[in-house]
Every structure is written in structure tokens, then in C-alpha cells.
Design a protein around this motif. Sequence first.
Motif, PDB file in Angstrom:
ATOM      1  N   GLY A 171       0.126   3.502   7.093  1.00  0.00           N
ATOM      2  CA  GLY A 171      -1.228   3.730   7.770  1.00  0.00           C
ATOM      3  C   GLY A 171      -0.886   3.632   9.363  1.00  0.00           C
ATOM      4  O   GLY A 171       0.403   3.315   9.681  1.00  0.00           O
ATOM      5  N   SER A 172      -1.659   4.027  10.266  1.00  0.00           N
ATOM      6  CA  SER A 172      -1.389   4.135  11.424  1.00  0.00           C
ATOM      7  C   SER A 172      -2.773   3.675  12.443  1.00  0.00           C
ATOM      8  O   SER A 172      -3.815   3.857  11.904  1.00  0.00           O
ATOM      9  CB  SER A 172      -1.005   5.233  11.971  1.00  0.00           C
ATOM     10  OG  SER A 172      -1.918   6.531  12.024  1.00  0.00           O
TER      11      SER A 172
ATOM     12  N   LEU B  55      -4.417  -2.125   7.194  1.00  0.00           N
ATOM     13  CA  LEU B  55      -4.595  -2.078   8.496  1.00  0.00           C
ATOM     14  C   LEU B  55      -5.476  -3.125   9.115  1.00  0.00           C
ATOM     15  O   LEU B  55      -5.899  -2.843  10.242  1.00  0.00           O
ATOM     16  CB  LEU B  55      -5.265  -0.826   8.907  1.00  0.00           C
ATOM     17  CG  LEU B  55      -4.392   0.517   8.361  1.00  0.00           C
ATOM     18  CD1 LEU B  55      -5.261   1.744   8.619  1.00  0.00           C
ATOM     19  CD2 LEU B  55      -3.163   0.640   8.978  1.00  0.00           C
TER      20      LEU B  55
ATOM     21  N   ARG C 128      -9.864   7.759  13.544  1.00  0.00           N
ATOM     22  CA  ARG C 128     -10.671   9.003  12.998  1.00  0.00           C
ATOM     23  C   ARG C 128     -11.644   8.295  11.951  1.00  0.00           C
ATOM     24  O   ARG C 128     -12.404   9.212  11.494  1.00  0.00           O
ATOM     25  CB  ARG C 128      -9.667   9.481  11.668  1.00  0.00           C
ATOM     26  CG  ARG C 128      -8.330  10.246  12.399  1.00  0.00           C
ATOM     27  CD  ARG C 128      -7.634  11.175  11.414  1.00  0.00           C
ATOM     28  NE  ARG C 128      -6.412  11.577  11.823  1.00  0.00           N
ATOM     29  CZ  ARG C 128      -5.215  11.149  11.878  1.00  0.00           C
ATOM     30  NH1 ARG C 128      -4.988   9.952  10.652  1.00  0.00           N
ATOM     31  NH2 ARG C 128      -4.236  11.726  12.314  1.00  0.00           N
ATOM     32  N   MET C 129     -12.144   7.218  12.286  1.00  0.00           N
ATOM     33  CA  MET C 129     -13.096   6.655  11.541  1.00  0.00           C
ATOM     34  C   MET C 129     -14.297   6.611  12.471  1.00  0.00           C
ATOM     35  O   MET C 129     -14.537   5.659  13.246  1.00  0.00           O
ATOM     36  CB  MET C 129     -12.853   5.288  10.989  1.00  0.00           C
ATOM     37  CG  MET C 129     -11.801   4.935   9.970  1.00  0.00           C
ATOM     38  SD  MET C 129     -11.349   3.228   9.565  1.00  0.00           S
ATOM     39  CE  MET C 129     -12.794   2.849   9.053  1.00  0.00           C
TER      40      MET C 129
ATOM     41  N   HIS D 269       1.000  -1.155   0.063  1.00  0.00           N
ATOM     42  CA  HIS D 269      -0.148  -0.033  -0.163  1.00  0.00           C
ATOM     43  C   HIS D 269       0.954   1.246  -0.034  1.00  0.00           C
ATOM     44  O   HIS D 269       2.096   1.254   0.499  1.00  0.00           O
ATOM     45  CB  HIS D 269      -0.738  -0.052   0.929  1.00  0.00           C
ATOM     46  CG  HIS D 269      -2.120   0.990   1.127  1.00  0.00           C
ATOM     47  ND1 HIS D 269      -1.808   2.330   1.550  1.00  0.00           N
ATOM     48  CD2 HIS D 269      -3.538   0.627   0.608  1.00  0.00           C
ATOM     49  CE1 HIS D 269      -3.405   2.966   1.347  1.00  0.00           C
ATOM     50  NE2 HIS D 269      -4.056   2.098   0.579  1.00  0.00           N
TER      51      HIS D 269
ATOM     52  N   PRO E 189      -9.716  -1.106   6.500  1.00  0.00           N
ATOM     53  CA  PRO E 189      -8.780  -1.245   5.091  1.00  0.00           C
ATOM     54  C   PRO E 189      -7.900  -2.371   5.118  1.00  0.00           C
ATOM     55  O   PRO E 189      -7.538  -2.822   6.273  1.00  0.00           O
ATOM     56  CB  PRO E 189      -7.846   0.230   5.292  1.00  0.00           C
ATOM     57  CG  PRO E 189      -8.835   1.100   6.432  1.00  0.00           C
ATOM     58  CD  PRO E 189      -9.456   0.085   7.182  1.00  0.00           C
TER      59      PRO E 189
ATOM     60  N   SER F 229       0.462   3.997   1.349  1.00  0.00           N
ATOM     61  CA  SER F 229       0.649   4.749   2.948  1.00  0.00           C
ATOM     62  C   SER F 229       0.805   3.585   3.992  1.00  0.00           C
ATOM     63  O   SER F 229      -0.218   2.684   3.908  1.00  0.00           O
ATOM     64  CB  SER F 229      -0.817   5.519   2.987  1.00  0.00           C
ATOM     65  OG  SER F 229      -0.751   5.647   4.596  1.00  0.00           O
TER      66      SER F 229
ATOM     67  N   LEU G 186      -4.046   5.848  14.159  1.00  0.00           N
ATOM     68  CA  LEU G 186      -4.442   7.308  14.289  1.00  0.00           C
ATOM     69  C   LEU G 186      -5.798   7.098  12.871  1.00  0.00           C
ATOM     70  O   LEU G 186      -6.679   7.696  12.979  1.00  0.00           O
ATOM     71  CB  LEU G 186      -3.595   8.414  14.098  1.00  0.00           C
ATOM     72  CG  LEU G 186      -2.980   8.842  15.360  1.00  0.00           C
ATOM     73  CD1 LEU G 186      -1.981   9.977  14.755  1.00  0.00           C
ATOM     74  CD2 LEU G 186      -3.855   9.297  16.327  1.00  0.00           C
ATOM     75  N   ASP G 187      -5.308   6.411  11.840  1.00  0.00           N
ATOM     76  CA  ASP G 187      -6.272   6.504  10.776  1.00  0.00           C
ATOM     77  C   ASP G 187      -7.467   5.768  11.099  1.00  0.00           C
ATOM     78  O   ASP G 187      -8.601   6.078  10.871  1.00  0.00           O
ATOM     79  CB  ASP G 187      -5.463   5.799   9.538  1.00  0.00           C
ATOM     80  CG  ASP G 187      -4.415   6.467   9.179  1.00  0.00           C
ATOM     81  OD1 ASP G 187      -4.360   7.733   9.088  1.00  0.00           O
ATOM     82  OD2 ASP G 187      -3.280   5.805   8.468  1.00  0.00           O
ATOM     83  N   LEU G 188      -7.267   4.880  11.897  1.00  0.00           N
ATOM     84  CA  LEU G 188      -8.556   3.846  12.495  1.00  0.00           C
ATOM     85  C   LEU G 188      -9.359   4.658  13.488  1.00  0.00           C
ATOM     86  O   LEU G 188     -10.564   4.693  13.264  1.00  0.00           O
ATOM     87  CB  LEU G 188      -8.256   2.532  12.925  1.00  0.00           C
ATOM     88  CG  LEU G 188      -7.384   1.821  12.144  1.00  0.00           C
ATOM     89  CD1 LEU G 188      -6.643   0.497  12.844  1.00  0.00           C
ATOM     90  CD2 LEU G 188      -8.172   0.731  11.031  1.00  0.00           C
TER      91      LEU G 188
END
Length: 396
Positions: A190-191, A324, A197-198, A186, A321, A188, A193-195
Motif C-alpha cells: 500500500g501507499s 495503512l 484515492r479514497m 498484508h 485499512p 499489498s 496514493l491508495d489513501l
Amino acid sequence: MRPGITALVVAYVLSQFYRAFLAVLSPVLAVDIGATAENLASASGLWFLAFALMQIPVGVALDRVGPRLTAAGLLSIGGVGAANFALATGPAAINVAMVLIGIGCAPVLMAAYYIFARSFSPAMFSTLAGVAIGIGSLGNIAASLPLSLAVEAIGWRGAMWGLSGLTFITAAAIWTLVRDPEQVVHTSKGSLLDLLRMPVLWPILIMMAACYAPAAGLRGLWVGPYMTDVFHVDAERIGLVTLVMGLAMVAGNFAYGPLDRLLGSLKWLIFGGNVLAVVCLLGLYAYPAASGITPIVLLAGVGFFGASFPMVMAHGRAFLPPHLVGRGVTLINFFGISVAGIMQIITGRLHHSLTPTGAGLNSAPPSTPYAALFALYAVLLTAGLLVYLFSKDRAN
């Protein structure tokens, strides 16, 4: 793939055993090393907290190095912890041992879930997740009457030495048999924080935090002291009651999967099942000293209807995703396990404060602290259900 998954499920059987065995050992540990119910509640809470805190690095490791190294390496630490438990001479040593065992158990179910999510279709995830937990819940059964019989035969130290050896053997089997899925490429990395923010994940995370703690806390510890203090039963009877509750949890895990496909809705299956768990908790609160099989049936009901963990995990998995997945499933697990650990510590303090001899309430019946525990778990679960009403449904 199948031999590796089998090894991981065996490791999860051990994980379920380790989170539940203190209920059976509580009488003998009180006599041999002076470990009180509050001491064991703290030790159980430390297991859950160590397990929970490891979920963040475990999630990163699953995504970056794969389930084989992650699970085999950490499970070996659990073997060291079981050996330390066998050598314990006081409550402090039990605390250290439970922390090490919690670290060792942290990756095994999530490693299996990672493989399920990466190697099978989304439609299969909830079924495979339920089957893995259903089989793994045999550890709950082993930590009931079979453990009490083993303690009578070879003593609790001998039983713990045997478990330490079995844990090391299982870690070696994982290292030998597990095959890592191909990593997702991928743009990115990812982290977490990405999760976080959902918004779609938050009601599911809150539900996981609320739904796992009651069954885990009662089966993992409080059913033993409850049966001893209120009904004055022996270790064999405690083993039988924990066996019944453990079997109910196994049945619940297997029942939720087919109901998911029958109803076509994860959200309302999870919601309805946990409403019934609240009803059982309120029954225990209202009648904590009821005679006959009433308390056993209600405890079994908490175990059966509270076995929604894999369904909540599947609900959250539907929104993760691909790159992640490892961090996502461990984040959901973190919310469930961490709150279970915190609740063990809180309920231990609550039990101590309301115990007649501990708080000077000499006229209070022995069921008083346990009624308060049941009420607290009911309030927690009800709060989680209210938040979960705002979740987005996603049928697999």
C-alpha cells in the motif's frame, strides 16, 4: 504497553509546549535579540511546516519499523533544536532551532495513535485520542504562566537549556519503555496514493486543515502580541491569558470524547463545535479592543470549541485499512499541521502589512491587524465546514 504510552504522552506534552511557547517569549526575544512579531510568526510557521513535512516519512516508518525507533530517534533531534534555541543570537538562529524542534516533535502523537489503532478497539480510539491530547495540552499550560515565571527566575536561555535536557531524557524513556505492536501482514504494502484515492477521506482532510489552525495559531503566537499591542499588558498578564486559553483547550479535548458517545455522531459533533468556534472568532473580529474579560472569554471559546482535532482524527481513522494505519493517521495530521504552519506565515505578513507603523496607516488603531487575523481564521474555518457537510458520518 502503559509505560511506553506514558512516555509518548510526556513527549506530546513537550510538543504542545514547543508549538505555544513563543507567545510568552515574544517580549523578551524582541529586547534581547531583536525578534519582531513577524519574525516569530515565521519561526512558528517553520516549526509547523517542518512538523508537517515529516508526517509522510513518519507514517512510512511507523508502518515499517514501528513507533519505538521512530519516536525516540527523531525526538533527540528536537533536543538538539532546543539547545540551538538557547544559543540563538538573532531571528535566523531561532528559525533553525524551530525547524529542528519541529522535526523532533513530528512522530510522538502519531506513534501513540498508531499504538491505539493497532492495540485497542475502534470504539476506544476517539476516547484515547482525546485523553492523549487532553493530557498533552498541559504543555500549553506550561508554556504560559509557568514559563513566564521560569524566564523571570533563570532567564529564557536557562529555561531552554532545561527543556533541551528534558527532551533528551524523554527520548531515552521512549527507547526504553515503548513496545512495538505486531506488524500487519498484508499482500499489498500500500501507499499514500491508495489513501488519496479514497473519496470518503477528502472532506475529513479538508476539515482537519481548517479546524486546527485558528486555535493553534492564536494560542501558539498571536495572543501574546495581541495582548501587548492592544491592551499594553506585561509578560505576567500574557502568561495568565495564555494559561486561560490553554486550560480551555484541555477542557475541550476532554469534553469532546464523552459527547461523541452521547450524541452517537462524530460528524455532527465536530460540525457543531466548530460552528461555535467561528462565532467566537467573529466576536473577536467585531470587538477586538473590547474592555474587560470579553476578549479573554472569546479566546478561551476558540480554544475550547476548536479542540476537535482528536475527533476529526477518529473520524478519519474509522475508514483506514489496517495495513495503512500509520500512513493514514500521519496523512490526516499532515493536513492539519501544514495549513497551521502556512497560516502562521500568512498571518505574519498580514500583521506586518496592517500594522500602523509598518504600513503607514498612522490613524489606524492597534487592533486593526488583529481584527484582520480573526476574520481570516473565521473565513478559513467556515470554508472547511462547508466542505465537511459532504462527509460520511461514522460513529465509533
